[in-house]
Design a protein around this motif. Structure first.
Motif, PDB file in Angstrom:
ATOM      1  N   GLY A  21       0.825  -1.200   0.000  1.00  0.00           N
ATOM      2  CA  GLY A  21       0.000   0.000   0.000  1.00  0.00           C
ATOM      3  C   GLY A  21       0.856   1.246   0.000  1.00  0.00           C
ATOM      4  N   GLU A  22       0.279   2.311   0.492  1.00  0.00           N
ATOM      5  CA  GLU A  22       0.982   3.591   0.543  1.00  0.00           C
ATOM      6  C   GLU A  22       2.174   3.507   1.488  1.00  0.00           C
ATOM      7  OE1 GLU A  22       0.310   6.405  -1.277  1.00  0.00           O
ATOM      8  OE2 GLU A  22      -1.057   5.064  -2.325  1.00  0.00           O
ATOM      9  N   PRO A  23       3.292   4.150   1.133  1.00  0.00           N
ATOM     10  CA  PRO A  23       4.442   4.153   2.048  1.00  0.00           C
ATOM     11  C   PRO A  23       4.101   4.917   3.320  1.00  0.00           C
ATOM     12  CG  PRO A  23       4.866   5.564   0.155  1.00  0.00           C
ATOM     13  CD  PRO A  23       3.552   4.889  -0.093  1.00  0.00           C
ATOM     14  N   PRO A  24       4.726   4.535   4.429  1.00  0.00           N
ATOM     15  CA  PRO A  24       4.454   5.228   5.688  1.00  0.00           C
ATOM     16  C   PRO A  24       4.931   6.683   5.642  1.00  0.00           C
ATOM     17  CG  PRO A  24       6.219   3.633   5.967  1.00  0.00           C
ATOM     18  CD  PRO A  24       5.682   3.450   4.587  1.00  0.00           C
ATOM     19  N   ALA A  25       4.312   7.507   6.474  1.00  0.00           N
ATOM     20  CA  ALA A  25       4.624   8.942   6.502  1.00  0.00           C
ATOM     21  C   ALA A  25       6.103   9.208   6.768  1.00  0.00           C
ATOM     22  CB  ALA A  25       3.760   9.636   7.550  1.00  0.00           C
ATOM     23  N   HIS A  26       6.734   8.388   7.621  1.00  0.00           N
ATOM     24  CA  HIS A  26       8.146   8.633   7.933  1.00  0.00           C
ATOM     25  C   HIS A  26       9.048   8.392   6.735  1.00  0.00           C
ATOM     26  CE1 HIS A  26       8.539   4.267   8.569  1.00  0.00           C
ATOM     27  NE2 HIS A  26       7.471   4.361   9.352  1.00  0.00           N
ATOM     28  N   ALA A  27       8.696   7.426   5.880  1.00  0.00           N
ATOM     29  CA  ALA A  27       9.486   7.172   4.675  1.00  0.00           C
ATOM     30  C   ALA A  27       9.317   8.312   3.670  1.00  0.00           C
ATOM     31  CB  ALA A  27       9.078   5.840   4.058  1.00  0.00           C
ATOM     32  N   VAL A  28       8.100   8.784   3.522  1.00  0.00           N
ATOM     33  CA  VAL A  28       7.822   9.900   2.610  1.00  0.00           C
ATOM     34  C   VAL A  28       8.515  11.172   3.096  1.00  0.00           C
ATOM     35  CG1 VAL A  28       5.991  11.371   1.673  1.00  0.00           C
ATOM     36  CG2 VAL A  28       5.663   8.880   1.801  1.00  0.00           C
ATOM     37  N   ALA A  29       8.482  11.420   4.392  1.00  0.00           N
ATOM     38  CA  ALA A  29       9.140  12.610   4.944  1.00  0.00           C
ATOM     39  C   ALA A  29      10.639  12.574   4.674  1.00  0.00           C
ATOM     40  CB  ALA A  29       8.865  12.714   6.443  1.00  0.00           C
ATOM     41  N   ALA A  30      11.251  11.398   4.826  1.00  0.00           N
ATOM     42  CA  ALA A  30      12.684  11.256   4.555  1.00  0.00           C
ATOM     43  C   ALA A  30      12.982  11.541   3.083  1.00  0.00           C
ATOM     44  CB  ALA A  30      13.150   9.854   4.946  1.00  0.00           C
ATOM     45  N   ARG A  31      12.204  10.951   2.197  1.00  0.00           N
ATOM     46  CA  ARG A  31      12.388  11.186   0.755  1.00  0.00           C
ATOM     47  C   ARG A  31      12.252  12.674   0.431  1.00  0.00           C
ATOM     48  NH1 ARG A  31       7.460   9.604  -2.526  1.00  0.00           N
ATOM     49  NH2 ARG A  31       6.840  11.577  -1.562  1.00  0.00           N
ATOM     50  N   ASP A  32      11.229  13.307   0.987  1.00  0.00           N
ATOM     51  CA  ASP A  32      10.980  14.714   0.683  1.00  0.00           C
ATOM     52  C   ASP A  32      12.098  15.621   1.173  1.00  0.00           C
ATOM     53  OD1 ASP A  32       8.656  13.865  -0.526  1.00  0.00           O
ATOM     54  OD2 ASP A  32       7.334  14.597   1.072  1.00  0.00           O
ATOM     55  N   ARG A  33      12.724  15.285   2.297  1.00  0.00           N
ATOM     56  CA  ARG A  33      13.858  16.082   2.788  1.00  0.00           C
ATOM     57  C   ARG A  33      15.040  15.991   1.819  1.00  0.00           C
ATOM     58  NH1 ARG A  33      13.957  18.403   8.057  1.00  0.00           N
ATOM     59  NH2 ARG A  33      11.760  18.852   8.404  1.00  0.00           N
ATOM     60  N   ALA A  67      13.389  14.456  10.210  1.00  0.00           N
ATOM     61  CA  ALA A  67      12.050  14.400   9.600  1.00  0.00           C
ATOM     62  C   ALA A  67      11.398  13.039   9.811  1.00  0.00           C
ATOM     63  CB  ALA A  67      12.140  14.716   8.110  1.00  0.00           C
ATOM     64  N   ALA A  68      12.168  11.965   9.648  1.00  0.00           N
ATOM     65  CA  ALA A  68      11.607  10.620   9.813  1.00  0.00           C
ATOM     66  C   ALA A  68      11.157  10.387  11.250  1.00  0.00           C
ATOM     67  CB  ALA A  68      12.625   9.572   9.381  1.00  0.00           C
ATOM     68  N   LEU A  69      11.960  10.809  12.208  1.00  0.00           N
ATOM     69  CA  LEU A  69      11.569  10.650  13.612  1.00  0.00           C
ATOM     70  C   LEU A  69      10.331  11.477  13.936  1.00  0.00           C
ATOM     71  CD1 LEU A  69      15.080  10.643  15.315  1.00  0.00           C
ATOM     72  CD2 LEU A  69      13.564   8.686  14.961  1.00  0.00           C
ATOM     73  N   GLU A  70      10.285  12.694  13.439  1.00  0.00           N
ATOM     74  CA  GLU A  70       9.118  13.558  13.668  1.00  0.00           C
ATOM     75  C   GLU A  70       7.851  12.950  13.060  1.00  0.00           C
ATOM     76  OE1 GLU A  70       8.458  16.513  15.320  1.00  0.00           O
ATOM     77  OE2 GLU A  70      10.401  16.157  16.256  1.00  0.00           O
ATOM     78  N   ALA A  71       8.005  12.183  11.973  1.00  0.00           N
ATOM     79  CA  ALA A  71       6.855  11.604  11.276  1.00  0.00           C
ATOM     80  C   ALA A  71       6.506  10.206  11.783  1.00  0.00           C
ATOM     81  CB  ALA A  71       7.114  11.574   9.774  1.00  0.00           C
ATOM     82  N   GLY A  72       7.175   9.756  12.862  1.00  0.00           N
ATOM     83  CA  GLY A  72       6.774   8.504  13.489  1.00  0.00           C
ATOM     84  C   GLY A  72       7.704   7.313  13.346  1.00  0.00           C
ATOM     85  N   ALA A  73       8.877   7.504  12.766  1.00  0.00           N
ATOM     86  CA  ALA A  73       9.823   6.386  12.670  1.00  0.00           C
ATOM     87  C   ALA A  73      10.295   5.987  14.067  1.00  0.00           C
ATOM     88  CB  ALA A  73      11.023   6.767  11.811  1.00  0.00           C
ATOM     89  N   HIS A  74      10.440   4.689  14.266  1.00  0.00           N
ATOM     90  CA  HIS A  74      10.956   4.163  15.536  1.00  0.00           C
ATOM     91  C   HIS A  74      12.421   3.752  15.418  1.00  0.00           C
ATOM     92  CE1 HIS A  74       6.595   2.829  16.552  1.00  0.00           C
ATOM     93  NE2 HIS A  74       6.750   4.125  16.628  1.00  0.00           N
ATOM     94  N   ARG A  75      12.847   3.490  14.185  1.00  0.00           N
ATOM     95  CA  ARG A  75      14.222   3.062  13.934  1.00  0.00           C
ATOM     96  C   ARG A  75      14.617   3.519  12.538  1.00  0.00           C
ATOM     97  NH1 ARG A  75      16.703  -2.777  14.854  1.00  0.00           N
ATOM     98  NH2 ARG A  75      15.176  -2.572  16.507  1.00  0.00           N
ATOM     99  N   ILE A  76      15.868   3.952  12.425  1.00  0.00           N
ATOM    100  CA  ILE A  76      16.443   4.316  11.132  1.00  0.00           C
ATOM    101  C   ILE A  76      17.777   3.611  11.026  1.00  0.00           C
ATOM    102  CG2 ILE A  76      17.267   6.194   9.665  1.00  0.00           C
ATOM    103  CD1 ILE A  76      15.411   8.014  11.471  1.00  0.00           C
TER     104      ILE A  76
END
Length: 85
Positions: A21-33, A67-76
């Motif tokens: 499905g749609e990528p998670p918000a944290h992945a999209v935020a990382a890409r957008d940065r 950005a990823a942490l702010e958007a809900g990532a738990h691990r990078i």
């Protein structure tokens, strides 16, 4: 870019994964940065990679993590390679 600024490739994943499905918000935020930093990432379902001058990629990665942490990532998970090494 300084002529001695080596090219690097960064590969990272942000978690949690959400399956299909749609990528998670944290992945999209990382890409957008990365795009905001003038870089064009290879964005995929299992991770993102980006290549460019070290002086451009490394500062952008700091923004990606934030950005990823702010958007809900738990691990990078991040790997950076100097191209040609």
């Amino acid at each position: 870019m300084h002529p001695t600024d080596p090219q690097v490739t960064a590969e990272f994943t942000t978690e949690p994964f959400h399956g299909e499905g749609e990528p998670p918000a944290h992945a999209v935020a990382a890409r957008d940065r990365l795009r905001a930093a003038g870089l064009e990432p290879d964005f995929g379902p299992l991770g993102t990679s980006v290549s460019g001058p070290r002086g451009s990629v490394l500062p952008a990665l700091s923004a990606v993590v934030d950005a990823a942490l702010e958007a809900g990532a738990h691990r990078i998970t991040l790997q950076v390679t100097v191209d040609g090494s």
